[in-house]
Design an enzyme around this catalytic site. Structure first.
Site, PDB file in Angstrom:
ATOM      1  CE  LYS A  79      -3.756   2.028   2.812  1.00 49.66           C
ATOM      2  NZ  LYS A  79      -4.534   1.899   3.968  1.00 49.66           N
ATOM      3  CB  SER A 154      -7.887   3.610   2.966  1.00 47.97           C
ATOM      4  OG  SER A 154      -7.193   2.897   3.928  1.00 47.97           O
ATOM      5  CB  SER A 178      -8.109   0.402   5.885  1.00 48.90           C
ATOM      6  OG  SER A 178      -8.937   1.696   5.738  1.00 48.90           O
TER       7      SER A 178
END
Ligand code: GLN
Length: 479
Positions: A79, A154, A178
């Site tokens: 990420k 997210s 997330s």
């Protein structure tokens, strides 16, 4: 070689049996990921040079007869809120579009030391704020299972990468759900470890008292292998815990008979029927494995969304103050004064959701409101943690939904921030309590949308969580 279906163990076994080399797996993974990316926008950039250099190290170690590490040759997606030295790290924000970090996060160092191959950085909501990945400055991610739907957020890019099979495992970050929510939406395993289990050094701070790094995998075993590699005390993060890190995969023995599981009644009342049915079916699978299920109550649940969105915005408003046009890359031109430069940089650099949170957070921390909002929220946070502590006096694990509904359509909630916040109801409680929690796939709706089941355990008892999830997966609960 079919990279899309490879597991961590298969990569390792193939390398050790000299069936293929890490350089070949890496080249094939990069080729496949780049070819597939147009369908999802899961990756913001690829890192072929770094990946091939790591692969060479693994191949050389094997040629010398050395142990190549638990993640030898495994393609990993990361990420884009986790810092990678020399490799642009944007946090999904225009503000950091050209930011090249001068050091690696501890989790990255540990991944590479274990032979992991970082193939690219994944798309995410700006500064990890969101539940749909639509807050990225670089366009939304599409759910690989249903391209008109969101992958969740997210960490949407990391979940989509693993679901697509373009990476074998991935790293995400979880502040209020997330990792678990996108794992649930994309049909993969996602793990939020105990707060402090994994060093946050090099994770861009959103809400420091809630931020975690954790893994995604196609299987519980793969995710457990990654967690063991990245977990453990780190002198660079004073909140990282000194607790010993058990061998999680050694505990995946299917022995769950007699385990006591709690079903929180407050969690089941608002579920859509299809998600509720799938969770109920999942609980039946666990019962057949010999688990004992009982009703429990987590009475403070109703206050969780309000509590979380006060605490996380307060911390975010303070953490994001560093992006001021002086310290990090982007600076708006045409400013006559320093104050103008700050205003213009932050005004044009941050997206709408970040601005909303900075304003909310500044408000709840300001004189006169601090006691009414921030302090009150901290007290309620303690009550939420106490709910879990009491539950764990009676049960070994709590079983819960991850999300009230499966993946929703792109654009469906993006203009309604409150609806978006409310969708976090089942994940933020575990985050506020700091306990380990994960999403394991538990089937699909009639329309083919994946649904995840959440397993939560006591602080530092990831072992029980993995053991239950693995037994569930092997019993066909994920199908
Ligand atoms: N959806 C939650 C939020 O927007 C959680 C985000 C996260 O865990 N990073 O804050």
């Amino acid at each position: 070689m079919d990279v899309a279906s490879l597991t961590v163990e298969q990569v390792r076994a193939g390398l050790l049996a000299r069936r293929f080399r890490a350089a070949e797996v890496t080249a094939e993974a990069l080729r496949f990921a780049e070819a597939e990316n147009g369908k999802t926008n899961a990756y913001l950039r690829f890192s072929p040079e770094r990946a091939l250099a790591s692969a060479k190290r693994v191949d050389d170690a094997i040629a010398r007869g050395e142990e190549p590490g638990a993640l030898a040759g495994v393609p990993v997606a990361v990420k884009d809120v986790i810092l990678t030295e020399g490799l642009t790290t944007t946090c999904g924000s225009r503000l950091l579009e050209h930011y090249v970090p001068p050091y690696d996060a501890t989790a990255i160092q540990r991944l590479e030391q274990a032979g992991g191959i970082i193939i690219g950085k994944t798309n995410c909501d700006e500064f990890a704020m969101g539940s749909s990945n639509e807050n990225s400055a670089f366009g939304p991610v599409r759910n690989p299972v249903a391209p008109d739907r969101v992958p969740g957020g997210s960490s949407g890019g990391s979940a989509a990468a693993v679901a697509q099979g373009t990476a074998v495992v991935a790293l995400g970050s979880d502040t209020g759900g997330s990792i678990r929510q996108p794992a649930s939406f994309c049909g993969v395993v996602g793990v939020t470890p105990t707060y402090g289990r994994v060093s946050r050094y090099g994770l861009t701070a959103f809400a420091s008292s809630l931020d975690h790094i954790g893994p995604f995998g196609k299987s519980v075993r793969d995710a457990a292998t990654v967690l063991r590699v990245i977990a453990g005390r780190d002198a660079a993060d004073s909140t990282s815990a000194d607790a010993p890190v058990p061998d999680y995969t050694a505990a995946l023995d299917g022995q769950v008979k007699g385990r006591k599981l709690g079903l929180p009644r407050e969690y089941l009342k608002d579920l859509t029927s299809e998600s509720g049915d799938l969770i109920a079916r999942g609980v039946d699978v666990l019962k057949k494995l010999g688990c004992v299920v009982r009703d429990i109550s987590l009475p403070s649940t109703d206050y969780a969304v309000a509590t979380y969105y006060i605490i996380c915005t307060a911390e975010a408003s303070s953490n994001l103050a560093r992006f001021d046009g002086v310290r990090y890359t982007f600076r708006s031109g045409n400013s006559d004064t320093l104050a103008d430069m700050y205003r213009n940089t932050r005004g044009s650099g941050f997206g709408a959701e970040c601005k909303r949170r900075i304003m909310l957070g500044t408000y709840v921390l300001s004189a006169g409101y601090y006691d009414a909002y921030y302090l009150k929220a901290q007290k309620v946070r303690a009550l939420i943690a106490r709910d879990f502590a009491r539950a764990f006096e009676q049960v070994d694990a709590v079983i819960a939904p991850v999300s009230p509904f499966p993946a929703f359509r792109l654009g469906e909630k993006v203009d309604d921030p409150l609806a978006m916040y409310l969708s976090d109801i089942y994940t933020i409680t575990g985050s506020l309590a700091g306990i380990p929690c994960m999403s394991v796939p538990c089937g699909r709706t009639a329309a083919g949308l994946p649904v995840g089941m959440q397993i939560l355990t006591r602080h530092f008892d990831e072992t029980t969580m993995f053991r239950l999830a693995d037994a569930f997966e092997k019993a066909g609960g994920s199908a």
